[in-house]
Design an enzyme around this catalytic site. Structure first.
Site, PDB file in Angstrom:
ATOM      1  N   HIS A 261       0.878  -1.320  -0.169  1.00  0.00           N
ATOM      2  CA  HIS A 261      -0.001   0.090  -0.205  1.00  0.00           C
ATOM      3  C   HIS A 261       0.822   1.353  -0.142  1.00  0.00           C
ATOM      4  O   HIS A 261       1.981   1.292   0.361  1.00  0.00           O
ATOM      5  CB  HIS A 261      -0.967  -0.164   1.298  1.00  0.00           C
ATOM      6  CG  HIS A 261      -1.983  -1.148   1.190  1.00  0.00           C
ATOM      7  ND1 HIS A 261      -3.081  -1.148   1.978  1.00  0.00           N
ATOM      8  CD2 HIS A 261      -2.212  -1.925   0.224  1.00  0.00           C
ATOM      9  CE1 HIS A 261      -4.102  -2.186   1.813  1.00  0.00           C
ATOM     10  NE2 HIS A 261      -3.336  -2.507   0.450  1.00  0.00           N
ATOM     11  N   GLU A 263       0.701   3.827   2.052  1.00  0.00           N
ATOM     12  CA  GLU A 263       1.131   4.166   3.523  1.00  0.00           C
ATOM     13  C   GLU A 263       2.539   3.327   3.481  1.00  0.00           C
ATOM     14  O   GLU A 263       3.335   3.800   4.208  1.00  0.00           O
ATOM     15  CB  GLU A 263       0.097   3.941   4.161  1.00  0.00           C
ATOM     16  CG  GLU A 263      -1.223   5.138   3.901  1.00  0.00           C
ATOM     17  CD  GLU A 263      -2.104   4.154   3.268  1.00  0.00           C
ATOM     18  OE1 GLU A 263      -3.360   4.678   3.427  1.00  0.00           O
ATOM     19  OE2 GLU A 263      -1.800   3.505   2.380  1.00  0.00           O
ATOM     20  N   CYS A 289      -5.984   1.366   5.564  1.00  0.00           N
ATOM     21  CA  CYS A 289      -6.402   0.115   5.841  1.00  0.00           C
ATOM     22  C   CYS A 289      -5.872  -0.280   7.298  1.00  0.00           C
ATOM     23  O   CYS A 289      -5.116   0.316   7.998  1.00  0.00           O
ATOM     24  CB  CYS A 289      -6.224  -1.036   5.029  1.00  0.00           C
ATOM     25  SG  CYS A 289      -4.310  -1.452   5.029  1.00  0.00           S
ATOM     26  N   CYS A 292      -2.091  -0.993   7.565  1.00  0.00           N
ATOM     27  CA  CYS A 292      -1.198   0.412   7.424  1.00  0.00           C
ATOM     28  C   CYS A 292      -1.193   1.213   8.771  1.00  0.00           C
ATOM     29  O   CYS A 292      -0.443   1.882   9.313  1.00  0.00           O
ATOM     30  CB  CYS A 292      -1.574   1.140   6.211  1.00  0.00           C
ATOM     31  SG  CYS A 292      -0.865   0.350   4.631  1.00  0.00           S
TER      32      CYS A 292
END
Length: 332
Positions: A261, A263, A289, A292
């Site tokens: 992801h 992040e 999410c 993260c």
């Protein structure tokens, strides 16, 4: 900034545009969009044809079509003047840019008629009565696609009166221009950093969704990351992620997803380069999410600013709040 010009025939819009061009404003005219259409049709360009074809284009493609066409060519790096705005929907289209100002140029009827005669254009009204009659067709209309100068004038942010000489007009503009430039707006810091995150997202190689995060400390970007497969693996758009390649339904086959992801990549890039994230702010194009979120908390990041909601994400946001991470949404 963008200064739009509206006004009746002979009011002096062209002279105002020339004044601004001399001061570095790039020039565009909505009428030039109509002229290009008329040339493509092989017709002679006259005022009557300009009105007819302009109304036709607005009817076929929407009342704001001329402004839409010009808007796509306006960047953010310089000032612009956009001439010949005659329909309220053209104003609305240009107002999508928060740096747009509509300036109405006005002059008395007799003055405008005199100027129209001096131009010596073929087909120009020979009498004041004819001039007024022809103009009346441009002022208002029940058809939203037609010229509506009165309704457009009511949307003006500022007005300049031009009944005197060119020197008088320039003096008026000399005093008006600082007020116009004083309305110049810079993006706030949240908007600025979120827009940077959106540009970073354009580098994503994920074929399902482009997401990015940037990490900021003391108003300085210290790390960036976008979603995609790990370093050394085939890119997602090259078949590197089985889940994305199969276009799995949302929320399914998550165990097959190899993409990191945005992040996650921003945080690990900071770790790779030995950059502390303690007290930093993370800007992300989607709310993080749960995975993260745990990385954000343990990395020392103090604040998360997100643009769009992430599906089924209540637990992650609740955890951020529980752990004392400031959380804000900034839609840009």
């Amino acid at each position: 900034m963008i200064i739009g010009l509206t006004g009746r025939n002979g009011a002096g819009k062209t002279e105002v545009a020339e004044y601004l061009k001399m001061r570095g404003f790039a020039y565009f005219s909505l009428s030039d969009e109509i002229r290009a259409e008329i040339r493509a049709r092989g017709q002679e360009i006259t005022r009557e044809v300009l009105i007819v074809v302009g109304n036709e284009l607005r009817t076929r493609f929407g009342p704001g079509v001329l402004a839409e066409r010009v808007l796509h060519r306006l960047g953010h790096e310089q000032n612009y003047v956009v001439d010949s705005i005659r329909n309220p929907q053209e104003v609305e289209a240009l107002r999508r840019r928060n740096d747009f100002i509509l300036l109405a140029v006005e002059a008395d009827e007799a003055v405008r008629f005199y100027r129209s005669r001096l131009r010596g254009r073929e087909g120009a009204a020979a009498t004041l009565e004819q001039f007024v009659e022809e103009e009346s067709r441009e002022l208002d209309s029940g058809d939203p696609a037609n010229q509506q100068l009165l309704a457009t004038r009511r949307l003006a942010d500022m007005v300049v009166t031009n009944n005197g000489t060119l020197e008088d007009l320039c003096r008026n503009l000399d005093s008006l221009l600082p007020r116009l430039m004083g309305r110049f707006r810079r993006p706030e810091w949240d908007e600025y950093f979120m827009n940077i995150a959106k540009v970073v997202a354009s580098r994503s190689n994920c074929i399902k969704r482009k997401v990015a995060a940037i990490i900021v400390k003391d108003r300085r970007v210290i790390s960036t990351g976008y979603n995609g497969t790990p370093k050394g693996a085939r890119n997602c758009n090259e078949g590197g992620c089985p889940r994305c390649s199969s276009m799995a339904e949302s929320g399914t086959a998550l165990e097959e997803c190899l993409c990191c992801h945005g992040e996650e990549n921003a945080i690990t890039q900071a770790a790779f380069h030995g950059t502390s994230l303690k007290g930093a702010t993370l800007y992300t194009t989607f709310a993080p999410c749960l995975l993260c979120t745990k990385m954000i908390i343990n990395s020392g990041i103090a604040e998360v600013v997100y643009n769009q909601e992430y599906p089924l994400n209540e637990r992650a946001l609740a955890l951020l709040r529980e752990c004392g991470i400031m959380l804000r949404q900034c839609r840009v």
